[in-house]
Design a protein around this motif. Structure first.
Motif: not given
Ligand code: MN
Length: 200
Positions: A26, A81, A129, A162, A166
């Motif tokens: 990630h 992120h 998100w 998130d 992934h």
């Molecule tokens: Mn992500």
């Protein structure tokens, strides 16, 4: 030019909630990709090269149209992120202070807020998100597709989770709801309070 921030803890620090392998992929692969792509998109566009990522998120309409989608997706990925790593912590933190007061008066309880965010995260179709943000002075729960975020239309993020596969697939497989419920075990309430204090 944006740079990849280091994680504020070790890759394995959030286990068992988030696997080290997930953190490696990630942070080192996905987040690196967003940083490289937004830098690539903005290289040579003078006025944006020294802009903060927060200011960039609020000024996407000024980015040349042929680069705007790339900057939105990858600049959003970089901002989201960078925030997300800080919103998680291996040490237990406690919701308190003005954020506790605001959450209690808006949602009745932290548990009710968490349920509302978890439901919004499950309801988000595809990738995106879920957010707690301040908008017009009030706390609201929202979700966004792709790497969009509340800064893009005037909201101020306090918590962002998130919900791209992934972020959770190695451990939680297709069960996003389990990831969301468990995620709250590692939330960094101190950082959320910091964001809330700056937003008001
Ligand atoms: Mn992500």
């Amino acid at each position: 030019m944006f740079t990849l921030p280091e994680l504020p803890y070790g890759y394995e620090a959030l286990e068992p909630v988030i696997y080290a392998e997930t953190m490696h992929l990630h942070h080192d692969k996905h987040h690196t990709g967003y940083v490289n792509s937004v830098n690539d998109a903005l290289s040579g566009i003078g006025e944006f090269e020294n802009m903060s990522i927060e200011d960039l998120m609020g000024n996407l309409d000024k980015v040349p149209e042929n680069m705007r989608t790339k900057v939105r997706n990858n600049g959003g990925g970089h901002y989201n992120h960078s925030l997300f790593w800080n919103l998680m912590s291996p040490s237990k933190t406690t919701l308190s202070g003005t954020l506790l007061e605001a959450i209690t008066s808006t949602f009745q309880s932290s548990g009710a807020l968490q349920k509302q965010m978890n439901d919004a995260g499950v309801a988000r179709f595809g990738s995106g998100w879920v957010w707690l943000c301040v908008r017009d002075g009030k706390l609201v729960v929202e979700s966004t597709p792709n790497q969009d975020n509340p800064l893009m239309d005037g909201g101020k993020p306090i918590i962002g989770i998130d919900v791209w596969e992934h972020a959770y697939y190695l451990k939680y497989k297709n069960v996003r709801a389990d990831y969301l419920v468990t995620w709250w075990e590692i939330i960094n309430w101190d950082y959320a309070q910091e964001l809330y204090s700056k937003s008001t």
